[in-house]
Design an enzyme around this catalytic site. Sequence first.
Site, PDB file in Angstrom:
ATOM      1  N   PRO A  36      20.767  -4.283   7.971  1.00 42.89           N
ATOM      2  CA  PRO A  36      20.298  -5.532   7.103  1.00 42.89           C
ATOM      3  C   PRO A  36      19.791  -5.239   5.873  1.00 42.89           C
ATOM      4  O   PRO A  36      18.661  -4.354   5.843  1.00 42.89           O
ATOM      5  CB  PRO A  36      19.872  -6.358   8.078  1.00 42.89           C
ATOM      6  CG  PRO A  36      19.251  -5.348   9.354  1.00 42.89           C
ATOM      7  CD  PRO A  36      20.321  -4.296   9.138  1.00 42.89           C
TER       8      PRO A  36
ATOM      9  N   ARG B 188      15.730  -6.454  -3.763  1.00 40.68           N
ATOM     10  CA  ARG B 188      14.868  -6.775  -2.740  1.00 40.68           C
ATOM     11  C   ARG B 188      13.667  -5.674  -3.098  1.00 40.68           C
ATOM     12  O   ARG B 188      14.066  -4.675  -3.464  1.00 40.68           O
ATOM     13  CB  ARG B 188      15.359  -6.411  -1.345  1.00 40.68           C
ATOM     14  CG  ARG B 188      15.483  -5.068  -0.913  1.00 40.68           C
ATOM     15  CD  ARG B 188      16.068  -4.639   0.135  1.00 40.68           C
ATOM     16  NE  ARG B 188      15.373  -5.044   1.589  1.00 40.68           N
ATOM     17  CZ  ARG B 188      15.114  -4.484   2.607  1.00 40.68           C
ATOM     18  NH1 ARG B 188      16.160  -3.391   2.885  1.00 40.68           N
ATOM     19  NH2 ARG B 188      14.266  -4.648   3.348  1.00 40.68           N
TER      20      ARG B 188
ATOM     21  N   ALA C   7      15.868  -2.601   9.135  1.00 40.82           N
ATOM     22  CA  ALA C   7      14.927  -3.339  10.129  1.00 40.82           C
ATOM     23  C   ALA C   7      15.270  -3.227  11.603  1.00 40.82           C
ATOM     24  O   ALA C   7      14.393  -3.045  12.432  1.00 40.82           O
ATOM     25  CB  ALA C   7      14.937  -4.877   9.905  1.00 40.82           C
TER      26      ALA C   7
ATOM     27  N   GLU D  51      19.215  10.192  10.434  1.00 47.34           N
ATOM     28  CA  GLU D  51      18.458   8.783   9.841  1.00 47.34           C
ATOM     29  C   GLU D  51      18.296   9.067   8.631  1.00 47.34           C
ATOM     30  O   GLU D  51      17.552   9.885   7.941  1.00 47.34           O
ATOM     31  CB  GLU D  51      17.501   8.640  10.831  1.00 47.34           C
ATOM     32  CG  GLU D  51      16.823   7.439  10.814  1.00 47.34           C
ATOM     33  CD  GLU D  51      15.644   7.059  11.689  1.00 47.34           C
ATOM     34  OE1 GLU D  51      15.172   7.985  12.143  1.00 47.34           O
ATOM     35  OE2 GLU D  51      15.130   6.006  11.968  1.00 47.34           O
TER      36      GLU D  51
ATOM     37  N   HIS E  86      15.837   6.784   5.495  1.00 46.33           N
ATOM     38  CA  HIS E  86      15.183   5.623   4.979  1.00 46.33           C
ATOM     39  C   HIS E  86      14.741   5.920   3.543  1.00 46.33           C
ATOM     40  O   HIS E  86      14.102   6.723   3.167  1.00 46.33           O
ATOM     41  CB  HIS E  86      13.782   5.339   5.735  1.00 46.33           C
ATOM     42  CG  HIS E  86      14.080   5.044   7.063  1.00 46.33           C
ATOM     43  ND1 HIS E  86      14.566   3.747   7.631  1.00 46.33           N
ATOM     44  CD2 HIS E  86      13.861   5.921   8.588  1.00 46.33           C
ATOM     45  CE1 HIS E  86      14.735   4.031   9.023  1.00 46.33           C
ATOM     46  NE2 HIS E  86      14.306   4.915   9.418  1.00 46.33           N
TER      47      HIS E  86
ATOM     48  N   ARG F 208       3.723   3.035   5.590  1.00 45.75           N
ATOM     49  CA  ARG F 208       4.002   1.395   5.173  1.00 45.75           C
ATOM     50  C   ARG F 208       2.980   0.763   6.287  1.00 45.75           C
ATOM     51  O   ARG F 208       2.215   1.552   7.198  1.00 45.75           O
ATOM     52  CB  ARG F 208       5.104   1.199   5.109  1.00 45.75           C
ATOM     53  CG  ARG F 208       5.815   1.485   3.607  1.00 45.75           C
ATOM     54  CD  ARG F 208       7.358   1.253   3.483  1.00 45.75           C
ATOM     55  NE  ARG F 208       7.440  -0.146   3.521  1.00 45.75           N
ATOM     56  CZ  ARG F 208       8.624  -0.973   3.580  1.00 45.75           C
ATOM     57  NH1 ARG F 208       9.728  -0.330   3.659  1.00 45.75           N
ATOM     58  NH2 ARG F 208       8.654  -2.311   3.560  1.00 45.75           N
TER      59      ARG F 208
HETATM   60  C1  DQA Z   1      14.188   0.950   5.446  1.00 49.19           C
HETATM   61  C2  DQA Z   1      12.840   0.898   5.938  1.00 49.19           C
HETATM   62  C3  DQA Z   1      12.845  -0.369   7.186  1.00 49.19           C
HETATM   63  O1  DQA Z   1      11.518  -0.313   7.600  1.00 49.19           O
HETATM   64  C4  DQA Z   1      13.136  -1.732   6.558  1.00 49.19           C
HETATM   65  O2  DQA Z   1      13.190  -2.697   7.461  1.00 49.19           O
HETATM   66  C5  DQA Z   1      14.298  -1.788   5.673  1.00 49.19           C
HETATM   67  C6  DQA Z   1      14.847  -0.437   4.939  1.00 49.19           C
HETATM   68  C7  DQA Z   1      14.175   1.968   4.240  1.00 49.19           C
HETATM   69  O3  DQA Z   1      15.303   2.276   3.942  1.00 49.19           O
HETATM   70  O4  DQA Z   1      13.206   2.325   3.724  1.00 49.19           O
HETATM   71  O5  DQA Z   1      15.008  -2.652   5.710  1.00 49.19           O
HETATM   72  O6  DQA Z   1      15.068   1.280   6.434  1.00 49.19           O
END
Ligand code: DQA
Length: 143
Positions: A9, A17, A76, A97, A99, A106
């Site tokens: 999402p 964003r 999220a 994975e 991010h 954070r």
């Molecule tokens: C995220 C980090 C998550 O905590 C967050 O909810 C996101 C993006 C990232 O790519 O840094 O939507 O996955």
Amino acid sequence: MKILVINGPNINMLGIREPGVYGKQTFQDLLWLLEETAQNLTISVTQFQSNHEGAIVDMIQAAYGKYDGIVINPAAYTHTSVAILDALKAVSIPAVEVHISDVDAREEFRKHSYPGLYCEKTIKGQGLDGYRQAIIYLKEKYA
Ligand code: DQA
């Protein structure tokens, strides 16, 4: 080699964003980066983005027998989704994975990842380049 990139999402809102957290590059920039990476490595990369947990579970199940690797940014759902973790375990496809932000730097709740319990590697805080790094990792290990 066929790699599936899954985005959760709000990843479609990149560029709009929280640019201070996720940068100014757009979701379209990410799609171009994936295309370019696929061409450079001569592999197939398919991208799927959804704001819905069940749709992501359905896509992971549909990947069974069709893809050699999964790159996933559950967004999220990272911090909540046992369903995505169980789907990854069910299909048993090698997964990395990603991010975009450094989740460890954070809020406390971002430090835990359910899908990360299955993934063999997590790349965080590298911006969009993290996706390229994840794809290269899967190609070098499994192609
Ligand atoms: C995220 C980090 C998550 O905590 C967050 O909810 C996101 C993006 C990232 O790519 O840094 O939507 O996955």
